[in-house]
Design a protein around this motif. Structure first.
Motif, PDB file in Angstrom:
ATOM      1  N   ILE A   1      56.949  36.785 -35.875  1.00  7.49           N
ATOM      2  CA  ILE A   1      57.967  37.896 -35.775  1.00  7.49           C
ATOM      3  C   ILE A   1      59.307  37.436 -36.399  1.00  7.49           C
ATOM      4  O   ILE A   1      59.751  36.508 -35.808  1.00  7.49           O
ATOM      5  N   GLY A   2      59.720  37.697 -37.605  1.00  3.17           N
ATOM      6  CA  GLY A   2      60.980  37.409 -38.089  1.00  3.17           C
ATOM      7  C   GLY A   2      60.879  36.038 -38.861  1.00  3.17           C
ATOM      8  O   GLY A   2      61.893  35.439 -39.300  1.00  3.17           O
ATOM      9  N   THR A   3      59.829  35.612 -38.842  1.00  5.72           N
ATOM     10  CA  THR A   3      59.530  34.258 -39.679  1.00  5.72           C
ATOM     11  C   THR A   3      58.599  34.443 -40.686  1.00  5.72           C
ATOM     12  O   THR A   3      57.310  34.960 -40.450  1.00  5.72           O
ATOM     13  N   PHE A   4      58.763  33.651 -41.936  1.00  4.15           N
ATOM     14  CA  PHE A   4      57.836  33.838 -43.099  1.00  4.15           C
ATOM     15  C   PHE A   4      57.140  32.524 -43.125  1.00  4.15           C
ATOM     16  O   PHE A   4      57.603  31.467 -43.395  1.00  4.15           O
ATOM     17  N   ALA A   5      55.731  32.573 -42.565  1.00  7.15           N
ATOM     18  CA  ALA A   5      55.190  31.387 -42.530  1.00  7.15           C
ATOM     19  C   ALA A   5      53.629  31.597 -42.486  1.00  7.15           C
ATOM     20  O   ALA A   5      53.429  32.751 -41.847  1.00  7.15           O
ATOM     21  N   GLY A   6      52.705  30.668 -42.868  1.00 13.25           N
ATOM     22  CA  GLY A   6      51.248  30.996 -42.498  1.00 13.25           C
ATOM     23  C   GLY A   6      50.863  30.199 -41.321  1.00 13.25           C
ATOM     24  O   GLY A   6      51.551  29.404 -40.691  1.00 13.25           O
ATOM     25  N   ALA A   7      49.639  30.342 -40.846  1.00  7.47           N
ATOM     26  CA  ALA A   7      49.271  30.020 -39.744  1.00  7.47           C
ATOM     27  C   ALA A   7      49.209  28.547 -39.579  1.00  7.47           C
ATOM     28  O   ALA A   7      49.354  27.910 -38.611  1.00  7.47           O
TER      29      ALA A   7
ATOM     30  N   ALA B   1      46.270  36.791 -45.720  1.00  6.94           N
ATOM     31  CA  ALA B   1      46.300  37.543 -46.974  1.00  6.94           C
ATOM     32  C   ALA B   1      47.809  37.832 -47.485  1.00  6.94           C
ATOM     33  O   ALA B   1      48.261  37.866 -48.493  1.00  6.94           O
ATOM     34  N   ALA B   2      48.289  38.652 -46.300  1.00  8.47           N
ATOM     35  CA  ALA B   2      49.656  39.280 -46.636  1.00  8.47           C
ATOM     36  C   ALA B   2      50.765  38.036 -46.863  1.00  8.47           C
ATOM     37  O   ALA B   2      51.480  38.124 -47.786  1.00  8.47           O
ATOM     38  N   HIS B   3      50.581  36.944 -46.172  1.00 13.81           N
ATOM     39  CA  HIS B   3      51.478  35.988 -46.162  1.00 13.81           C
ATOM     40  C   HIS B   3      51.267  35.488 -47.799  1.00 13.81           C
ATOM     41  O   HIS B   3      52.263  35.075 -48.445  1.00 13.81           O
ATOM     42  N   GLN B   4      50.154  35.404 -48.421  1.00 10.56           N
ATOM     43  CA  GLN B   4      49.908  34.603 -49.429  1.00 10.56           C
ATOM     44  C   GLN B   4      50.264  35.501 -50.570  1.00 10.56           C
ATOM     45  O   GLN B   4      51.031  35.146 -51.730  1.00 10.56           O
ATOM     46  N   GLN B   5      50.039  37.057 -50.455  1.00 11.28           N
ATOM     47  CA  GLN B   5      50.539  37.917 -51.294  1.00 11.28           C
ATOM     48  C   GLN B   5      52.073  38.004 -51.717  1.00 11.28           C
ATOM     49  O   GLN B   5      52.691  37.789 -52.645  1.00 11.28           O
ATOM     50  N   ALA B   6      52.704  37.862 -50.231  1.00  9.33           N
ATOM     51  CA  ALA B   6      54.275  37.979 -50.374  1.00  9.33           C
ATOM     52  C   ALA B   6      54.841  36.376 -50.922  1.00  9.33           C
ATOM     53  O   ALA B   6      55.683  36.550 -51.893  1.00  9.33           O
ATOM     54  N   ALA B   7      54.091  35.282 -50.695  1.00 11.60           N
ATOM     55  CA  ALA B   7      54.481  33.998 -51.347  1.00 11.60           C
ATOM     56  C   ALA B   7      54.499  34.225 -52.570  1.00 11.60           C
ATOM     57  O   ALA B   7      55.236  33.501 -53.343  1.00 11.60           O
ATOM     58  N   ALA B   8      53.437  34.848 -53.017  1.00  9.79           N
ATOM     59  CA  ALA B   8      53.123  34.907 -54.627  1.00  9.79           C
ATOM     60  C   ALA B   8      54.246  36.087 -55.398  1.00  9.79           C
ATOM     61  O   ALA B   8      54.244  36.009 -56.712  1.00  9.79           O
ATOM     62  N   GLY B   9      55.340  36.542 -54.579  1.00 14.06           N
ATOM     63  CA  GLY B   9      56.031  37.566 -55.020  1.00 14.06           C
ATOM     64  C   GLY B   9      55.642  38.886 -55.055  1.00 14.06           C
ATOM     65  O   GLY B   9      56.448  39.730 -55.800  1.00 14.06           O
ATOM     66  N   ARG B  10      54.700  39.408 -54.326  1.00 18.42           N
ATOM     67  CA  ARG B  10      54.146  40.443 -54.190  1.00 18.42           C
ATOM     68  C   ARG B  10      54.302  41.339 -52.962  1.00 18.42           C
ATOM     69  O   ARG B  10      54.024  40.623 -52.025  1.00 18.42           O
ATOM     70  N   LEU B  11      54.510  42.680 -52.677  1.00 21.83           N
ATOM     71  CA  LEU B  11      54.224  43.324 -51.542  1.00 21.83           C
ATOM     72  C   LEU B  11      53.172  43.060 -51.256  1.00 21.83           C
ATOM     73  O   LEU B  11      52.059  43.262 -51.824  1.00 21.83           O
ATOM     74  N   PRO B  12      52.670  42.805 -49.876  1.00 23.73           N
ATOM     75  CA  PRO B  12      51.548  42.915 -49.244  1.00 23.73           C
ATOM     76  C   PRO B  12      50.613  44.236 -49.490  1.00 23.73           C
ATOM     77  O   PRO B  12      51.144  45.346 -49.479  1.00 23.73           O
ATOM     78  N   LEU B  13      49.669  44.106 -50.051  1.00 26.27           N
ATOM     79  CA  LEU B  13      48.526  45.414 -50.161  1.00 26.27           C
ATOM     80  C   LEU B  13      48.265  46.114 -49.154  1.00 26.27           C
ATOM     81  O   LEU B  13      48.368  47.264 -48.915  1.00 26.27           O
ATOM     82  N   ALA B  14      48.255  45.349 -47.975  1.00 28.80           N
ATOM     83  CA  ALA B  14      47.973  45.806 -46.478  1.00 28.80           C
ATOM     84  C   ALA B  14      48.881  45.301 -45.741  1.00 28.80           C
ATOM     85  O   ALA B  14      48.898  44.688 -44.683  1.00 28.80           O
ATOM     86  N   PRO B  15      50.408  46.066 -45.532  1.00 28.39           N
ATOM     87  CA  PRO B  15      51.342  45.353 -44.893  1.00 28.39           C
ATOM     88  C   PRO B  15      51.055  45.443 -43.587  1.00 28.39           C
ATOM     89  O   PRO B  15      50.966  46.672 -42.783  1.00 28.39           O
ATOM     90  N   PRO B  16      51.153  44.181 -42.715  1.00 31.20           N
ATOM     91  CA  PRO B  16      51.154  44.117 -41.209  1.00 31.20           C
ATOM     92  C   PRO B  16      52.230  44.530 -40.670  1.00 31.20           C
ATOM     93  O   PRO B  16      53.285  44.382 -40.994  1.00 31.20           O
ATOM     94  N   SER B  17      52.133  45.296 -39.366  1.00 25.78           N
ATOM     95  CA  SER B  17      53.121  45.746 -38.629  1.00 25.78           C
ATOM     96  C   SER B  17      52.717  46.045 -37.054  1.00 25.78           C
ATOM     97  O   SER B  17      51.599  45.937 -36.918  1.00 25.78           O
ATOM     98  N   GLU B  18      53.835  45.746 -36.443  1.00 26.09           N
ATOM     99  CA  GLU B  18      53.576  46.435 -34.813  1.00 26.09           C
ATOM    100  C   GLU B  18      54.458  47.269 -34.480  1.00 26.09           C
ATOM    101  O   GLU B  18      55.813  47.284 -34.803  1.00 26.09           O
ATOM    102  N   ILE B  19      54.185  48.022 -33.725  1.00 22.98           N
ATOM    103  CA  ILE B  19      54.890  49.387 -32.994  1.00 22.98           C
ATOM    104  C   ILE B  19      54.880  49.420 -31.869  1.00 22.98           C
ATOM    105  O   ILE B  19      54.008  49.140 -30.872  1.00 22.98           O
ATOM    106  N   TYR B  20      55.906  50.196 -31.230  1.00 21.04           N
ATOM    107  CA  TYR B  20      55.936  50.340 -29.752  1.00 21.04           C
ATOM    108  C   TYR B  20      56.913  51.418 -29.448  1.00 21.04           C
ATOM    109  O   TYR B  20      57.554  52.077 -30.242  1.00 21.04           O
ATOM    110  N   CYS B  21      56.571  52.303 -28.171  1.00 22.78           N
ATOM    111  CA  CYS B  21      57.150  53.649 -27.960  1.00 22.78           C
ATOM    112  C   CYS B  21      58.182  53.163 -26.677  1.00 22.78           C
ATOM    113  O   CYS B  21      57.595  53.351 -25.607  1.00 22.78           O
TER     114      CYS B  21
END
Length: 521
Positions: free
Chosen positions: A200-206, A352-372
């Motif tokens: 959350i708010g941090t750009f890093a891989g596992a 996969a999303a991290h690797q794509q973004a690290a390569a300068g591309r928007l993630p193909l399947a952008p991960p997200s989390e939602i709440y109400c």
């Protein structure tokens, strides 16, 4: 413009630069201790990123526009400052939809359905047992670490001794958190749910060797000693309104529309130059507490700024006429969205999303989390909207670093493309498009807004849009920090923003600790 025409004193015991929640906490503690305190806030209102607003024209819905949940705020701060503020527990921790064997299903965590949900998803009790063991270790460590956050910084050895569990210490502080996740869990979806707290708010891989993901994970699981993320009653603005009232009630002066532009100090006394719509002025102080980023602090002091920070999130606010139906009919939408609703956050998807973004591309399947928010706290909706069943949704997208967004009109096109792709991933788990559920504002426009890191940098001056001001640090002294983790090279200038050691999140901890340092405690 002479300070005497602006303020009640020529010299204050403390000037606080920035009226965000940490600055207000610091001001309240100092004023309650009998110090004369002036808060200078650049914007036309206090609160910083922890505010509630009505973002949709003509619609009576008060949303937590930027920050939105509370975990790290210690009860001691609420109690000691006498805040009229409350939170509500979420009965569901999370729901993560997935398609298995061509059938929509998911993992529901929270309440009495957790074990059955694990068994239905994985076909055995193994992952549930691993979950209980893993988070049992985390809860024990959290209960030992959290109380240290409002005291002088322990050394690494002291904190390790306090944790008193070498295996837990190793997985939190020494090895990439991905190693522990892979060691404990086998199911990809379960692994992903655990990993999200590290991102959350941090750009890093596992398995990032910097351990930036470990530090993020730690702050997301230690809050209150339980790791619970709670809903602020009345929205996040209710907290900062209460803090402003506490500071004023204790005697602090809060002025808005005053932008600090320079700090001059000899280590014993200081002057803060400021700018208003009507001109410029200066005010003197014995101490200055800066509730801004380390980059902003360096700029005020005329010093070389630290390395640039980079945020990595998409923040989306929505108002719905109704919650959408789910493809997984075994779960009620009111239950699924009352906790954290994970989208495209399987372990492999996140990597996969991290690797794509690290390569300068928007993630193909952008991960997200939602709440109400409105399911737990309908008070943020006007009576008519609440009666008609309207609901709010807050979406937080991961792995969207600032580097992906160009400037100017191209920025907006990139943001729109990312939003479209993010909502498409959500729609894959719904029985109706989310767009069909959106309310419209007074001008007939859909009630949805999206903020990229560059938007946050422009609106809130978060460096690179980084919601923590910079990468988080481990909560112990490392030889470069002062006693409280808020000290600077100048004895009478303290950092009380999220970039302090033990900063980040809506916690008030840097504000508390800077006040304690200023008081010599």
């Amino acid at each position: 413009m002479p300070a005497a025409l602006e303020f009640s004193r020529d010299v204050y015991d403390a000037v606080v630069v920035g009226g965000g929640h940490n600055g207000l906490v610091a001001a309240a503690y100092l004023a309650r201790a009998g110090r004369s305190v002036l808060v200078l806030e650049r914007l036309g209102r206090t609160g910083g990123a922890a505010i509630s607003t009505r973002p949709f024209a003509g619609v009576d819905a008060r949303l937590s526009r930027y920050s939105y949940l509370v975990s790290l705020l210690p009860d001691t701060i609420v109690r000691e400052l006498g805040l009229r503020f409350a939170v509500r527990k979420r009965t569901v921790s999370s729901y993560t939809p997935v398609v298995r064997g061509g059938r929509p299903t998911g993992l529901l965590v929270g309440g009495d359905r957790t074990r059955d949900s694990f068994a239905a998803l994985t076909g055995s009790d193994r992952e549930y047992a691993a979950w209980e063991a893993f988070y049992g270790r985390i809860r024990t460590a959290a209960g030992r670490i959290f109380p240290t956050l409002t005291g002088p910084l322990p050394t690494r050895a002291e904190l390790r001794a306090r944790v008193a569990d070498d295996a837990t210490w190793r997985m939190l502080f020494e090895e990439p958190i991905g190693a522990a996740i892979e060691r404990h869990f086998t199911d990809d979806l379960v692994r992903g749910v655990v990993l999200t707290d590290a991102l959350i708010g941090t750009f890093a891989g596992a398995r990032d060797p910097s351990l930036a993901q470990n530090r993020c994970f730690l702050y997301h699981v230690v809050g209150g000693g339980t790791g619970d993320w709670d809903v602020p009653v009345g929205g996040m603005g209710a907290l900062t309104d209460a803090l402003a009232d506490a500071a004023r009630g204790a005697g602090a002066e809060l002025v808005t529309g005053h932008e600090a532009i320079r700090i001059d100090t000899d280590g014993e006394t200081a002057e803060v130059a400021f700018r208003t719509r009507d001109g410029e002025g200066r005010v003197a102080a014995r101490q200055v507490l800066v509730n801004a980023s380390p980059q902003a602090l360096a700029g005020l002091l005329g010093e070389t700024p630290p390395a640039p920070a980079e945020g990595s999130q998409l923040k989306v606010n929505m108002l719905l006429r109704r919650l959408p139906r789910l493809r997984d009919r075994a779960v009620d939408p009111r239950q699924a969205f009352s906790g954290t609703f994970h989208v495209a956050e399987g372990y492999a998807q996140l990597e996969a999303a991290h690797q794509q973004a690290a390569a300068g591309r928007l993630p193909l399947a952008p991960p997200s989390e939602i709440y109400c928010h409105s399911l737990a706290d309908p008070s943020i909706l006007g009576p008519e909207l609440a009666a008609r069943g309207y609901q709010t949704l807050t979406l937080f997208g991961l792995h969207t670093p600032a580097r992906l967004f160009p400037a100017g009109a191209a920025h907006d096109a990139t943001r729109d493309a990312l939003l479209k792709a993010t909502l498409a991933e959500l729609d894959a788990h719904l029985d109706e498009p989310i767009a069909d559920c959106l309310a419209v504002d007074a001008e007939g426009r859909p009630c949805i807004e999206a903020k990229t890191p560059l938007d946050l940098e422009r609106e809130l001056r978060l460096p690179g849009g980084h919601i923590f001001h910079r990468d988080l640090s481990f909560p112990y002294a490392d030889g470069t920090t002062g006693r409280w983790g808020v000290e600077t090279a100048h004895p009478n200038v303290l950092l009380c923003g999220a970039g302090a050691v033990r900063g980040g999140g809506v916690s008030g901890i840097p504000g508390h600790n800077a006040a304690m340092a200023a008081l010599g405690r």
